[in-house]
Write a protein that holds these residues in place. Structure first.
Motif, PDB file in Angstrom:
ATOM      1  N   GLN A  53      -1.188 -14.951   9.170  1.00  0.00           N
ATOM      2  CA  GLN A  53      -0.522 -14.159   8.132  1.00  0.00           C
ATOM      3  C   GLN A  53       0.242 -12.964   8.712  1.00  0.00           C
ATOM      4  O   GLN A  53       0.003 -12.528   9.836  1.00  0.00           O
ATOM      5  N   THR A  54       1.156 -12.446   7.911  1.00  0.00           N
ATOM      6  CA  THR A  54       1.914 -11.235   8.242  1.00  0.00           C
ATOM      7  C   THR A  54       1.679 -10.210   7.138  1.00  0.00           C
ATOM      8  O   THR A  54       1.217 -10.571   6.043  1.00  0.00           O
ATOM      9  N   PRO A  55       1.991  -8.922   7.359  1.00  0.00           N
ATOM     10  CA  PRO A  55       1.792  -7.928   6.286  1.00  0.00           C
ATOM     11  C   PRO A  55       2.447  -8.290   4.956  1.00  0.00           C
ATOM     12  O   PRO A  55       1.821  -8.111   3.897  1.00  0.00           O
ATOM     13  N   PRO A  56       3.699  -8.815   4.939  1.00  0.00           N
ATOM     14  CA  PRO A  56       4.268  -9.199   3.643  1.00  0.00           C
ATOM     15  C   PRO A  56       3.466 -10.284   2.922  1.00  0.00           C
ATOM     16  O   PRO A  56       3.491 -10.357   1.690  1.00  0.00           O
ATOM     17  N   ASP A  57       2.737 -11.126   3.705  1.00  0.00           N
ATOM     18  CA  ASP A  57       1.920 -12.149   3.057  1.00  0.00           C
ATOM     19  C   ASP A  57       0.783 -11.517   2.254  1.00  0.00           C
ATOM     20  O   ASP A  57       0.282 -12.114   1.293  1.00  0.00           O
ATOM     21  N   LEU A  58       0.364 -10.318   2.644  1.00  0.00           N
ATOM     22  CA  LEU A  58      -0.746  -9.656   1.959  1.00  0.00           C
ATOM     23  C   LEU A  58      -0.289  -8.902   0.721  1.00  0.00           C
ATOM     24  O   LEU A  58      -0.983  -8.884  -0.293  1.00  0.00           O
ATOM     25  N   ILE A  59       0.852  -8.254   0.799  1.00  0.00           N
ATOM     26  CA  ILE A  59       1.305  -7.453  -0.351  1.00  0.00           C
ATOM     27  C   ILE A  59       2.228  -8.238  -1.265  1.00  0.00           C
ATOM     28  O   ILE A  59       2.409  -7.912  -2.437  1.00  0.00           O
ATOM     29  N   GLY A  60       2.825  -9.324  -0.762  1.00  0.00           N
ATOM     30  CA  GLY A  60       3.794 -10.087  -1.544  1.00  0.00           C
ATOM     31  C   GLY A  60       5.211  -9.751  -1.111  1.00  0.00           C
ATOM     32  O   GLY A  60       5.475  -8.660  -0.588  1.00  0.00           O
ATOM     33  N   TYR A  61       6.103 -10.679  -1.315  1.00  0.00           N
ATOM     34  CA  TYR A  61       7.486 -10.472  -0.880  1.00  0.00           C
ATOM     35  C   TYR A  61       8.251  -9.690  -1.943  1.00  0.00           C
ATOM     36  O   TYR A  61       8.042  -9.861  -3.143  1.00  0.00           O
ATOM     37  N   GLN A  62       9.147  -8.823  -1.476  1.00  0.00           N
ATOM     38  CA  GLN A  62       9.790  -7.851  -2.351  1.00  0.00           C
ATOM     39  C   GLN A  62      11.073  -8.393  -2.983  1.00  0.00           C
ATOM     40  O   GLN A  62      11.932  -8.955  -2.297  1.00  0.00           O
ATOM     41  N   PHE A  63      11.189  -8.205  -4.311  1.00  0.00           N
ATOM     42  CA  PHE A  63      12.413  -8.545  -5.042  1.00  0.00           C
ATOM     43  C   PHE A  63      12.823  -7.342  -5.885  1.00  0.00           C
ATOM     44  O   PHE A  63      12.014  -6.473  -6.206  1.00  0.00           O
ATOM     45  N   LYS A  64      14.078  -7.313  -6.235  1.00  0.00           N
ATOM     46  CA  LYS A  64      14.587  -6.194  -7.025  1.00  0.00           C
ATOM     47  C   LYS A  64      14.036  -6.246  -8.446  1.00  0.00           C
ATOM     48  O   LYS A  64      14.004  -7.284  -9.088  1.00  0.00           O
ATOM     49  N   GLY A  65      13.600  -5.084  -8.905  1.00  0.00           N
ATOM     50  CA  GLY A  65      13.148  -4.959 -10.271  1.00  0.00           C
ATOM     51  C   GLY A  65      13.673  -3.661 -10.868  1.00  0.00           C
ATOM     52  O   GLY A  65      14.448  -2.927 -10.223  1.00  0.00           O
ATOM     53  N   GLU A  66      13.308  -3.372 -12.093  1.00  0.00           N
ATOM     54  CA  GLU A  66      13.765  -2.147 -12.768  1.00  0.00           C
ATOM     55  C   GLU A  66      12.618  -1.493 -13.512  1.00  0.00           C
ATOM     56  O   GLU A  66      11.708  -2.165 -13.996  1.00  0.00           O
ATOM     57  N   ARG A  67      12.670  -0.180 -13.561  1.00  0.00           N
ATOM     58  CA  ARG A  67      11.763   0.601 -14.396  1.00  0.00           C
ATOM     59  C   ARG A  67      12.609   1.557 -15.234  1.00  0.00           C
ATOM     60  O   ARG A  67      13.693   1.975 -14.813  1.00  0.00           O
ATOM     61  N   VAL A 123      15.831   2.643 -13.397  1.00  0.00           N
ATOM     62  CA  VAL A 123      15.774   2.909 -11.960  1.00  0.00           C
ATOM     63  C   VAL A 123      15.440   1.606 -11.235  1.00  0.00           C
ATOM     64  O   VAL A 123      14.539   0.873 -11.641  1.00  0.00           O
ATOM     65  N   ALA A 124      16.159   1.313 -10.161  1.00  0.00           N
ATOM     66  CA  ALA A 124      15.898   0.114  -9.367  1.00  0.00           C
ATOM     67  C   ALA A 124      14.634   0.312  -8.536  1.00  0.00           C
ATOM     68  O   ALA A 124      14.439   1.352  -7.909  1.00  0.00           O
ATOM     69  N   VAL A 125      13.770  -0.685  -8.559  1.00  0.00           N
ATOM     70  CA  VAL A 125      12.540  -0.651  -7.766  1.00  0.00           C
ATOM     71  C   VAL A 125      12.361  -2.032  -7.123  1.00  0.00           C
ATOM     72  O   VAL A 125      13.114  -2.966  -7.399  1.00  0.00           O
ATOM     73  N   THR A 126      11.367  -2.148  -6.272  1.00  0.00           N
ATOM     74  CA  THR A 126      11.027  -3.458  -5.714  1.00  0.00           C
ATOM     75  C   THR A 126       9.736  -3.941  -6.346  1.00  0.00           C
ATOM     76  O   THR A 126       8.774  -3.182  -6.482  1.00  0.00           O
ATOM     77  N   ASP A 127       9.724  -5.203  -6.743  1.00  0.00           N
ATOM     78  CA  ASP A 127       8.538  -5.830  -7.317  1.00  0.00           C
ATOM     79  C   ASP A 127       8.052  -6.923  -6.366  1.00  0.00           C
ATOM     80  O   ASP A 127       8.804  -7.860  -6.065  1.00  0.00           O
ATOM     81  N   PRO A 128       6.803  -6.821  -5.878  1.00  0.00           N
ATOM     82  CA  PRO A 128       6.302  -7.873  -4.980  1.00  0.00           C
ATOM     83  C   PRO A 128       5.859  -9.109  -5.747  1.00  0.00           C
ATOM     84  O   PRO A 128       5.401  -9.028  -6.888  1.00  0.00           O
TER      85      PRO A 128
END
Length: 359
Positions: free
Chosen positions: A59-73, A80-85
């Motif tokens: 595994q790699t660190p992104p495998d633990l937290i999840g891969y990042q995609f653009k999201g909004e809050r 505001v643009a945020v990243t959603d794993p």
């Protein structure tokens, strides 16, 4: 601590919520122990338990937290643009359900010690708080990791004190009795292989790894060899066939295979089950202890209730310690036989046998 001792403590350990790291030499059965714990906890609690697992060595660190995609809050009407794993794999059970589908469960981090340094850092929050970033295990879940020792040439990477301080470390001691209990009740291991391990714990539980790399005998590789021989036998290949010897050597090494096939040849010389049932007072009793042990395990695996009296008559012709071995093996393989009249009558005549059966 051996597996039998640890098994008795697991309900309390899981209830505490403390993360655990099991550490042992390679091939001692840590993964099987954790998987078996699920079934035992389901029986104890009467509730289904979830089981999620990750092989941390890959595994790699992104495998633990999840891969990042653009999201909004949105705050006060402003986006505001945020990243959603994405949901990481450790949040999915083996049945393909999310962990929150189960009130209780175990997240198993296999080969944790072989994980890269950045992966171990990323897991620190998971070990302490059962979460990484926005992802959190339900309160009734526990985290168990499994590792080899740094001296085992298994690719174990550097550990960090701040991670070590977040979990309970349990070194697993080699123990033939714990292994036999598993082999008899869950492992579906042949009596021949159990007898071999019982007589040769110095081979099966050899300390450390061979100086020269290559196949060697551990509980894991021995069970794999056992399954290989079963498959070969089911396909018409005799255990003493030269190809079978070569293949098993590729699993447990040539020296261990030579010892193992000495047991195979010994089994060919043993009295047949049918002959013992027909004439328990006349069929020859082997003279050597390893042969006697092999006969006892074979009888304990094959005996039926209707034949108990004859088998007991035959075993009583052996040294007393083999009576205990037979009774304890029966108690683990087929506990219902302990309550039968032949076993109970036998135990009444033998104090040590009664104590073993009661235990």
């Amino acid at each position: 601590m051996n597996f039998n001792e640890l098994r008795a403590r697991m309900p309390a350990l899981l209830k505490s919520g403390i993360s655990i790291e099991l550490i042992s030499a390679p091939g001692r059965g840590k993964s099987e122990f954790v998987a078996d714990t699920i079934g035992e906890m389901e029986k104890l609690t009467g509730k289904p338990w979830g089981f999620a697992t990750m092989f941390l060595a890959t595994q790699t660190p992104p495998d633990l937290i999840g891969y990042q995609f653009k999201g909004e809050r949105e705050w006060d009407g402003r986006k505001v643009a945020v990243t959603d794993p994405t949901l990481p794999l450790w949040m999915i059970t083996q049945e393909g359900k999310p962990v929150w589908a189960y009130e209780h469960g175990i997240l198993f981090l296999d080969e944790y010690g072989q994980g890269e340094a950045d992966v171990k850092r990323a897991s620190a929050e998971l070990l302490l708080n059962k979460q990484i970033g926005p992802w959190k295990l339900p309160p009734g879940w526990s985290v168990i990791a499994a590792s080899n020792r740094a001296s085992d040439r298994s690719g174990v990477t550097k550990s960090f004190d701040f991670v070590i301080n977040r979990r309970l470390e349990i070194p697993i001691q080699d123990d033939i009795e714990s292994w036999k209990d598993w082999a008899l009740t869950k492992g579906n291991v042949q009596p021949l292989t159990i007898a071999f391990a019982n007589q040769n714990p110095h081979i099966v539980f050899a300390d450390g790894v061979p100086e020269k790399q290559g196949p060697w005998c551990t509980p894991r590789s021995l069970v794999m060899a056992d399954r290989l021989l079963t498959s070969l036998s089911n396909n018409g290949v005799a255990p003493e066939d030269a190809s079978a010897v070569e293949l098993v050597s590729g699993m447990i090494g040539q020296a261990a295979a030579a010892q193992y096939f000495a047991f195979v040849r010994l089994e060919r010389e043993m009295p047949k089950y049918e002959a013992i049932i027909a004439n328990p007072d006349k069929v020859k009793v082997p003279e050597k202890p390893d042969a006697q042990m092999l006969v006892v395990y074979n009888l304990a695996h094959r005996v039926k209730e209707d034949h108990l009296a004859q088998v007991i008559e035959y075993i009583e012709r052996m040294p007393k310690e083999f009576s205990l071995t037979f009774a304890m093996t029966i108690g683990k393989r087929a506990p219902m036989l302990i309550a039968t009249k032949p076993i109970q009558s036998w135990a009444l005549k033998n104090a040590s046998l009664m104590a073993a059966i009661t235990k």
